[in-house]
Structures are given as structure tokens and as C-alpha cells.
Design a protein around this motif. Structure first.
Motif, mmCIF file in Angstrom:
data_model
loop_
_atom_site.group_PDB
_atom_site.id
_atom_site.type_symbol
_atom_site.label_atom_id
_atom_site.label_comp_id
_atom_site.label_asym_id
_atom_site.label_seq_id
_atom_site.Cartn_x
_atom_site.Cartn_y
_atom_site.Cartn_z
ATOM 1 N N UNK A 131 -13.279 29.846 -27.585
ATOM 2 C CA UNK A 131 -11.922 29.404 -27.933
ATOM 3 C C UNK A 131 -10.973 29.755 -26.800
ATOM 4 N N UNK A 132 -10.278 28.761 -26.299
ATOM 5 C CA UNK A 132 -9.259 29.003 -25.277
ATOM 6 C C UNK A 132 -7.914 28.988 -25.968
ATOM 7 N N UNK A 133 -7.253 30.125 -25.983
ATOM 8 C CA UNK A 133 -5.888 30.127 -26.538
ATOM 9 C C UNK A 133 -4.935 29.741 -25.425
ATOM 10 N N UNK A 134 -3.942 28.946 -25.808
ATOM 11 C CA UNK A 134 -2.968 28.445 -24.824
ATOM 12 C C UNK A 134 -1.576 28.856 -25.313
ATOM 13 N N UNK A 135 -1.188 30.089 -25.008
ATOM 14 C CA UNK A 135 0.110 30.571 -25.494
ATOM 15 C C UNK A 135 1.228 29.623 -25.051
ATOM 16 N N UNK A 136 2.088 29.284 -25.975
ATOM 17 C CA UNK A 136 3.199 28.377 -25.658
ATOM 18 C C UNK A 136 4.114 29.024 -24.618
ATOM 19 N N UNK A 137 4.228 28.376 -23.445
ATOM 20 C CA UNK A 137 5.104 28.905 -22.407
ATOM 21 C C UNK A 137 6.537 28.523 -22.758
ATOM 22 N N UNK A 138 7.395 29.491 -22.804
ATOM 23 C CA UNK A 138 8.799 29.226 -23.126
ATOM 24 C C UNK A 138 9.534 28.786 -21.861
ATOM 25 N N UNK A 139 10.029 27.553 -21.889
ATOM 26 C CA UNK A 139 10.823 27.088 -20.752
ATOM 27 C C UNK A 139 12.282 26.994 -21.186
ATOM 28 N N UNK A 140 13.207 27.353 -20.297
ATOM 29 C CA UNK A 140 14.618 27.287 -20.683
ATOM 30 C C UNK A 140 15.034 25.824 -20.830
ATOM 31 N N UNK A 141 15.930 25.538 -21.783
ATOM 32 C CA UNK A 141 16.391 24.155 -21.939
ATOM 33 C C UNK A 141 17.141 23.701 -20.692
ATOM 34 N N UNK A 142 17.067 22.412 -20.379
ATOM 35 C CA UNK A 142 17.769 21.882 -19.214
ATOM 36 C C UNK A 142 18.912 20.983 -19.670
ATOM 37 N N UNK A 143 19.907 20.908 -18.824
ATOM 38 C CA UNK A 143 21.115 20.136 -19.139
ATOM 39 C C UNK A 143 21.405 19.111 -18.058
ATOM 40 N N UNK A 144 21.671 17.880 -18.509
ATOM 41 C CA UNK A 144 22.033 16.810 -17.577
ATOM 42 C C UNK A 144 23.528 16.908 -17.296
ATOM 43 N N UNK A 145 23.901 16.804 -16.046
ATOM 44 C CA UNK A 145 25.319 16.731 -15.696
ATOM 45 C C UNK A 145 25.633 15.259 -15.438
ATOM 46 N N UNK B 103 20.133 20.821 -14.661
ATOM 47 C CA UNK B 103 20.214 22.250 -14.335
ATOM 48 C C UNK B 103 20.068 23.123 -15.584
ATOM 49 N N UNK B 104 19.938 24.418 -15.371
ATOM 50 C CA UNK B 104 20.008 25.386 -16.467
ATOM 51 C C UNK B 104 21.435 25.329 -17.025
ATOM 52 N N UNK B 105 21.631 25.874 -18.228
ATOM 53 C CA UNK B 105 22.957 25.839 -18.862
ATOM 54 C C UNK B 105 24.041 26.403 -17.955
ATOM 55 N N UNK B 106 23.800 27.582 -17.415
ATOM 56 C CA UNK B 106 24.821 28.256 -16.588
ATOM 57 C C UNK B 106 25.190 27.466 -15.344
ATOM 58 N N UNK B 107 24.178 26.920 -14.660
ATOM 59 C CA UNK B 107 24.451 26.159 -13.432
ATOM 60 C C UNK B 107 25.185 24.868 -13.783
ATOM 61 N N UNK B 108 24.743 24.188 -14.845
ATOM 62 C CA UNK B 108 25.393 22.937 -15.269
ATOM 63 C C UNK B 108 26.858 23.188 -15.615
ATOM 64 N N UNK B 109 27.110 24.259 -16.352
ATOM 65 C CA UNK B 109 28.465 24.632 -16.766
ATOM 66 C C UNK B 109 29.356 24.862 -15.550
ATOM 67 N N UNK B 110 28.805 25.538 -14.554
ATOM 68 C CA UNK B 110 29.546 25.827 -13.326
ATOM 69 C C UNK B 110 29.863 24.547 -12.561
ATOM 70 N N UNK B 111 28.895 23.648 -12.427
ATOM 71 C CA UNK B 111 29.095 22.373 -11.714
ATOM 72 C C UNK B 111 30.207 21.575 -12.390
ATOM 73 N N UNK B 112 30.143 21.479 -13.736
ATOM 74 C CA UNK B 112 31.151 20.724 -14.493
ATOM 75 C C UNK B 112 32.540 21.316 -14.239
ATOM 76 N N UNK B 113 32.636 22.649 -14.324
ATOM 77 C CA UNK B 113 33.921 23.323 -14.118
ATOM 78 C C UNK B 113 34.447 23.082 -12.705
ATOM 79 N N UNK B 114 33.568 23.140 -11.710
ATOM 80 C CA UNK B 114 33.971 22.931 -10.311
ATOM 81 C C UNK B 114 34.491 21.515 -10.092
ATOM 82 N N UNK B 115 33.769 20.529 -10.633
ATOM 83 C CA UNK B 115 34.185 19.127 -10.461
ATOM 84 C C UNK B 115 35.513 18.876 -11.171
ATOM 85 N N UNK B 116 35.637 19.376 -12.402
ATOM 86 C CA UNK B 116 36.868 19.177 -13.175
ATOM 87 C C UNK B 116 38.056 19.845 -12.473
#
Ligand code: TYC
Length: 102
Positions: free
Chosen positions: A12-26, A72-85
Motif C-alpha cells: 500500500x502506497x499512502x499519498x498524504x495530501x500535500x497542503x498547497x496555499x490557495x492562489x489568487x488571481x489579480x 499570487x499568494x494572498x499576501x502578494x496579491x493584496x500588496x499588488x492590488x494596493x500598490x496599483x490602486x
């Protein structure tokens, strides 16, 4: 008894679910007033695009109404949006930039 492992056990090969951070489209939104050159400059400055890449994406937004300009990750996306605005407001342009979960 020992030695019959290979006969009795099921491999039996167990394949632990790899947790990836959610991504955000800018997203960049079209409007009737922001100069095309300003949008190109924003894309070069905050999204690291080449001039021709930036021009192409700007035209897509102009024609289609919006375009994804990066993912981007949430933090990077948030920063890009704030910078552009902030940059757009400082130059008194109504350019809108938002983010949404991918
Ligand atoms: N539609 C604008 C114009 O004709 C150009 C523009 C492109 C504005 C992209 C916003 O996100 C934008 N001057």
C-alpha cells in the motif's frame, strides 16, 4: 512466522495530501479614462512585464473589459492590488485592480 511478508501483505502506497496555499488571481479592469500608456507602465512596474508583454495585456483589458495580470499568494496579491490602486489614485486615474481566489 517470519519470512512470509511478501506473500501475505498487500503493498500500500499512502499519498498524504500535500497542503498547497490557495492562489489568487489579480485582475485589471478596463475604464474609459485611464491612458493606455499609464496602464502599460503599471504592468511593467508592478508585474515585471516587458514593454511588449505589458502592451499586449493592456490591449486585452481594453478590448475584453478585464484580464488576469498575475496569480499570487494572498499576501502578494493584496500588496499588488494596493500598490496599483494607490499609484493610480496618486495620478488621478480611475484604474481598478482587484483579486479573486483561483
Ligand atoms: N480603455 C482605456 C482607454 O481607451 C485604456 C485602458 C486599458 C484603461 C486598460 C484601463 O485597465 C485598463 N484609454
Amino acid at each position: 512466522k517470519s519470512g512470509d511478508d511478501h506473500e501475505t501483505s498487500v503493498a500500500t502506497k499512502t499519498r498524504p495530501k500535500t497542503q498547497r496555499p490557495p492562489l489568487y488571481k489579480v485582475l485589471l479592469l478596463n475604464d474609459d479614462y485611464t491612458p493606455m500608456e499609464f496602464v502599460v507602465h503599471v504592468l511593467e512596474r508592478y508585474f515585471g512585464m516587458s514593454h511588449s508583454q505589458a502592451f499586449e495585456i493592456m490591449l486585452t483589458v481594453h478590448k475584453k473589459g478585464l484580464a488576469v495580470v498575475g496569480v499570487f499568494s494572498f499576501e502578494v496579491a493584496e500588496t499588488k492590488v494596493a500598490q496599483v490602486m494607490d499609484f493610480s489614485r496618486r495620478h488621478q486615474h480611475p484604474l481598478q485592480c482587484t483579486m479573486e481566489k483561483e
